[in-house]
Design a protein around this motif. Structure first.
Motif, PDB file in Angstrom:
ATOM      1  N   UNK B   5      26.561  50.637  46.548  1.00  0.00           N
ATOM      2  CA  UNK B   5      26.869  51.960  47.081  1.00  0.00           C
ATOM      3  C   UNK B   5      26.141  52.163  48.403  1.00  0.00           C
ATOM      4  N   UNK B   6      24.861  51.765  48.399  1.00  0.00           N
ATOM      5  CA  UNK B   6      24.041  51.898  49.596  1.00  0.00           C
ATOM      6  C   UNK B   6      24.657  51.056  50.727  1.00  0.00           C
ATOM      7  N   UNK B   7      25.018  49.816  50.372  1.00  0.00           N
ATOM      8  CA  UNK B   7      25.582  48.893  51.351  1.00  0.00           C
ATOM      9  C   UNK B   7      26.895  49.450  51.884  1.00  0.00           C
ATOM     10  N   UNK B   8      27.725  49.954  50.964  1.00  0.00           N
ATOM     11  CA  UNK B   8      29.012  50.527  51.345  1.00  0.00           C
ATOM     12  C   UNK B   8      28.829  51.704  52.286  1.00  0.00           C
ATOM     13  N   UNK B   9      27.828  52.513  51.999  1.00  0.00           N
ATOM     14  CA  UNK B   9      27.605  53.710  52.795  1.00  0.00           C
ATOM     15  C   UNK B   9      27.261  53.321  54.232  1.00  0.00           C
ATOM     16  N   UNK B  10      26.323  52.370  54.365  1.00  0.00           N
ATOM     17  CA  UNK B  10      25.915  51.910  55.694  1.00  0.00           C
ATOM     18  C   UNK B  10      27.122  51.319  56.416  1.00  0.00           C
ATOM     19  N   UNK B 148      38.675  47.546  53.527  1.00  0.00           N
ATOM     20  CA  UNK B 148      37.290  47.066  53.496  1.00  0.00           C
ATOM     21  C   UNK B 148      36.578  47.508  52.220  1.00  0.00           C
ATOM     22  N   UNK B 149      36.772  48.820  51.915  1.00  0.00           N
ATOM     23  CA  UNK B 149      36.089  49.362  50.743  1.00  0.00           C
ATOM     24  C   UNK B 149      36.564  48.700  49.456  1.00  0.00           C
ATOM     25  N   UNK B 150      37.862  48.535  49.378  1.00  0.00           N
ATOM     26  CA  UNK B 150      38.412  47.916  48.162  1.00  0.00           C
ATOM     27  C   UNK B 150      37.885  46.501  47.999  1.00  0.00           C
ATOM     28  N   UNK B 151      37.927  45.762  49.104  1.00  0.00           N
ATOM     29  CA  UNK B 151      37.446  44.379  49.046  1.00  0.00           C
ATOM     30  C   UNK B 151      35.976  44.359  48.654  1.00  0.00           C
ATOM     31  N   UNK B 152      35.207  45.251  49.310  1.00  0.00           N
ATOM     32  CA  UNK B 152      33.784  45.332  48.989  1.00  0.00           C
ATOM     33  C   UNK B 152      33.563  45.555  47.511  1.00  0.00           C
ATOM     34  N   UNK B 153      34.314  46.552  47.020  1.00  0.00           N
ATOM     35  CA  UNK B 153      34.113  46.927  45.623  1.00  0.00           C
ATOM     36  C   UNK B 153      34.446  45.764  44.694  1.00  0.00           C
ATOM     37  N   UNK B 154      35.621  45.209  44.890  1.00  0.00           N
ATOM     38  CA  UNK B 154      36.060  44.135  43.997  1.00  0.00           C
ATOM     39  C   UNK B 154      35.144  42.924  44.119  1.00  0.00           C
ATOM     40  N   UNK B 155      34.934  42.508  45.360  1.00  0.00           N
ATOM     41  CA  UNK B 155      34.149  41.292  45.576  1.00  0.00           C
ATOM     42  C   UNK B 155      32.709  41.497  45.136  1.00  0.00           C
ATOM     43  N   UNK B 156      32.146  42.675  45.506  1.00  0.00           N
ATOM     44  CA  UNK B 156      30.746  42.924  45.161  1.00  0.00           C
ATOM     45  C   UNK B 156      30.553  42.950  43.654  1.00  0.00           C
ATOM     46  N   UNK B 157      31.475  43.641  42.968  1.00  0.00           N
ATOM     47  CA  UNK B 157      31.354  43.713  41.514  1.00  0.00           C
ATOM     48  C   UNK B 157      31.345  42.312  40.924  1.00  0.00           C
ATOM     49  N   UNK B 158      32.239  41.472  41.449  1.00  0.00           N
ATOM     50  CA  UNK B 158      32.298  40.120  40.903  1.00  0.00           C
ATOM     51  C   UNK B 158      31.056  39.324  41.286  1.00  0.00           C
ATOM     52  N   UNK B 159      30.617  39.542  42.528  1.00  0.00           N
ATOM     53  CA  UNK B 159      29.436  38.816  42.992  1.00  0.00           C
ATOM     54  C   UNK B 159      28.198  39.166  42.171  1.00  0.00           C
ATOM     55  N   UNK B 160      28.095  40.473  41.816  1.00  0.00           N
ATOM     56  CA  UNK B 160      26.894  40.934  41.113  1.00  0.00           C
ATOM     57  C   UNK B 160      26.952  40.701  39.616  1.00  0.00           C
ATOM     58  N   UNK B 161      28.064  40.226  39.137  1.00  0.00           N
ATOM     59  CA  UNK B 161      28.230  40.087  37.687  1.00  0.00           C
ATOM     60  C   UNK B 161      27.103  39.271  37.030  1.00  0.00           C
ATOM     61  N   UNK B 162      26.750  38.118  37.587  1.00  0.00           N
ATOM     62  CA  UNK B 162      25.663  37.354  36.960  1.00  0.00           C
ATOM     63  C   UNK B 162      24.384  38.166  36.868  1.00  0.00           C
ATOM     64  N   UNK B 163      24.134  38.969  37.916  1.00  0.00           N
ATOM     65  CA  UNK B 163      22.920  39.784  37.927  1.00  0.00           C
ATOM     66  C   UNK B 163      22.902  40.741  36.739  1.00  0.00           C
ATOM     67  N   UNK B 164      24.047  41.432  36.535  1.00  0.00           N
ATOM     68  CA  UNK B 164      24.084  42.404  35.437  1.00  0.00           C
ATOM     69  C   UNK B 164      24.032  41.720  34.080  1.00  0.00           C
ATOM     70  N   UNK B 165      24.603  40.536  33.993  1.00  0.00           N
ATOM     71  CA  UNK B 165      24.534  39.803  32.726  1.00  0.00           C
ATOM     72  C   UNK B 165      23.081  39.485  32.390  1.00  0.00           C
ATOM     73  N   UNK B 166      22.352  39.010  33.400  1.00  0.00           N
ATOM     74  CA  UNK B 166      20.941  38.685  33.174  1.00  0.00           C
ATOM     75  C   UNK B 166      20.164  39.950  32.822  1.00  0.00           C
ATOM     76  N   UNK B 167      20.455  41.022  33.580  1.00  0.00           N
ATOM     77  CA  UNK B 167      19.759  42.288  33.351  1.00  0.00           C
ATOM     78  C   UNK B 167      19.969  42.787  31.919  1.00  0.00           C
TER      79      UNK B 167
END
Lengths: 225, 416
Positions: B5-10, B148-167
């Protein structure tokens, strides 16, 4: 009864030996797992008092060995480990009871007596002392063949005294035996006095001799005068 | 705020600012170019008028075409020659409305007279052009941003998936179960590192836990054995002969002291165990039954001080360790009886969500230190750990325990 005490703490071992010796009891000792293994393989005991923390091995291994040899010896585990796991493990491996250090010698004696009674008299579990006869399973007390009615606590108290004949039993030990040691009761154990008094009264009325004596304000002694 | 969200805002703010500036520049340049072209056309018209005057020696007729108007006005002779471009509004007779225009005001000399010539050309077309270009630009910008926003959202969510799994694994991590944090298949170095670090941490925590557990066991063993020796020697000493009442009193004191030492040691070990959640025998407990059992167990103590017992027990089920449940009740009831006065009362109210124990007794000057370790009234014979243990048990299962002094009564309330 024939008892083997497996304990590496010499002074504790000595106290137990002294307390159990007499009344026709034969007590043997072992201070290591190896010595105990040797004795167990050679002889049969009515009850083995087993410390879990031995210098050359875990007491639980001895328990497994007994089971493997299909021995019928009763086993009472004495441990400083107050953890549920080791208690359950010990009982699973065939131990008959589990006592946590520190304990009162009178409590130890009562528990050992209970184990030996269970082992020796299958079903017919009667303690006889002079004119007093107590059927443990049926919870029946008779004096000179005549039944007297005791409450549960008085009955337990009587068995406790009978297991510790001729010994001074502290009020402290009695309270812990009857109410459990987890009940963090005050240091004032006078409330057991009522139960002792009632038991004594009922026995006297039933025609028994007065076997109970209060000693030094600390405890009681049950036995022939 | 989430990182994405922060990244998207900037990202969004930067894009907007850059696009706005670009749009402005774009608008200004196009506007400038179109005005230049209009001015050129106006100059061509002026030139034609001058040539007409020179050839025919008269002014052309004032015209009013669709998007071009020419007016003349006679000037004073001695006025200097003028030539001026202006933005203006003129009346378009065909459209019958005012329209924006660009005017050139100049002067011609005819037969010794001076005439002012005003040529006006419509700006409507060029304005329209600018507007259309602007709209297309804004439209494209908007589309770009959404994409841009859509791509960010989709790609970011997928990119961060491992992080949330570990979390999530770390959140649900239970030390007592001795489990590992699963390896997540990822090619991102940072996540690989996180995964490894989490696992390394779990391993070291597990090791500490095991060491602590064995320490607890060892400490218990080391302290309990000498205590057992003291106790057994006392029991043996008691059998050796007859004692005077004075000696008996001394023996009794020693028994008391060893008893207290034992309870103290046991309480400390218990606290350590609860803190480290080493009591896994969690089960559904019938509180009503347990409280009733405890009341029976404490019966003699209640009778001794002639305490009246008032109990209202409703069915209550609580999930916790049976052992700890018993200790909780032992401590609370034990306190209610110990810190009471003869002929007082103990009131137990059990409801499905709470247990309340009230007892008569004099006020204790402990303030809010009630639940702290070793805080006890000077006259108390307890270890000073009973309520600390209660609090620790409650904390372990997220129960709350509160104390109040109401009237002349102590009130403890546990909310499950």
């Amino acid at each position: 009864m024939k008892i083997l005490i497996v304990e590496d703490e010499k002074s504790l071992l000595e106290s137990m030996l002294n307390y159990f010796t007499g009344e026709g009891n034969i007590c043997e000792q072992a201070t290591s797992s190896r010595a105990a293994t040797e004795k167990i393989s050679l002889y049969n005991y009515d009850c083995i008092l087993l410390d879990l923390g031995l210098p050359d091995g875990d007491g639980l291994e001895l328990l497994a060995l007994l089971k493997k040899m299909k021995k019928k010896d009763g086993v009472l585990i004495i441990s400083a480990r107050h953890s549920l796991d080791s208690k359950l493990e010990g009982l699973d491996l065939g131990a008959d009871d589990y006592l946590v250090k520190p304990f009162h010698l009178s409590e130890l004696k009562a528990r050992v007596s209970a184990i030996v009674r269970r082992k020796n008299f299958d079903g017919d579990n009667v303690i006889v002392f002079n004119e007093i006869s107590v059927d443990v399973f049926a919870m029946k007390t008779t004096i000179k063949g005549k039944e007297i009615i005791l409450t549960k606590k008085e009955f337990d108290l009587l068995i406790y005294f009978l297991s510790n004949k001729g010994k001074v039993v502290t009020k402290n030990a009695i309270a812990e035996h009857l109410w459990g040691d987890e009940m963090d009761i005050s240091d004032d154990f006078d409330f057991i006095y009522t139960h002792v008094k009632n038991l004594r009264k009922k026995m006297l009325e039933g025609g028994a001799q007065d076997y109970l004596r209060s000693l030094y304000g600390i405890g009681y002694k049950f036995g022939a005068l | 705020m989430k990182l994405s969200a922060k990244y998207n805002r900037v990202n969004l703010i930067t894009s907007l600012v850059v696009l706005a500036i670009t749009g402005l520049i774009y608008y200004a340049v196009i506007h400038f170019i179109l005005t230049e072209k209009l001015d050129k056309d106006l100059l061509v018209e002026e030139n034609e008028i001058e040539q007409y005057v020179r050839t025919y020696n008269k002014l052309p007729l004032p015209t009013s075409y669709l998007d071009q108007q020419v007016h003349y006005r006679k000037l004073e002779k001695n006025l200097p020659a003028i030539r001026k471009f202006n933005y203006t509004i003129y009346y378009n007779p065909k459209e019958q409305e005012e329209e924006p225009g660009r005017s050139l005001t100049t002067s011609v000399a005819l037969n010794g007279n001076k005439y002012e010539v005003t040529i006006i050309k419509s700006r409507v077309e060029s304005e329209d052009l600018v507007r259309i270009i602007l709209f297309i630009t804004i439209g494209v910008t908007g589309l770009l941003l959404i994409a841009l926003m859509l791509i960010n959202r989709l790609v970011l969510t997928r990119l961060w998936k491992p992080f949330y799994t570990i979390l999530n694994q770390m959140k649900t991590y239970e030390l007592a179960k001795m489990e590992n944090i699963n390896r997540i298949p990822t090619i991102i170095d940072e996540f690989k590192e996180l995964n490894d670090s989490a696992n390394a941490m779990a391993a070291s925590v597990r090791q500490d836990y095991t060491e602590l557990k064995s320490f607890t066991d060892n400490a218990s063993h080391e302290m309990m054995t000498p205590l057992a020796v003291v106790n057994s020697k006392l029991d043996s000493l008691l059998q050796t002969g007859t004692f005077t009442p004075a000696q008996g009193a001394i023996l009794e004191d020693i028994y008391h002291a060893t008893g207290r030492l034992f309870r103290l040691n046991q309480s400390l070990l218990l606290l350590a165990k609860i803190e480290n959640n080493l009591l896994p025998d969690v089960q559904e407990i019938d509180m009503k039954q347990l409280v009733a059992d405890k009341v029976l167990q404490f019966h003699e103590l209640l009778e001794k001080d002639k305490l009246a017992l008032i109990d209202q027990l409703k069915p209550a089920k609580v999930r916790m360790s049976k052992y700890l449940a018993e200790i909780l009740l032992n401590n609370l009831l034990g306190n209610a009886i110990r810190h009471n006065h003869e002929g007082g009362s103990v009131e137990i109210i059990l409801q499905s969500g709470s247990l309340q124990i009230t007892n008569t007794g004099k006020k204790e000057e402990l303030g809010d230190k009630f639940f702290e370790r070793f805080s006890k009234s000077p006259t108390s014979e307890g270890t000073g750990l009973g309520l600390a243990i209660c609090k620790q048990i409650c904390a372990l299962y997220s129960f709350s325990i509160t104390y109040k002094y109401l009237g002349d009564k102590h009130l403890f309330r546990v909310t499950f």
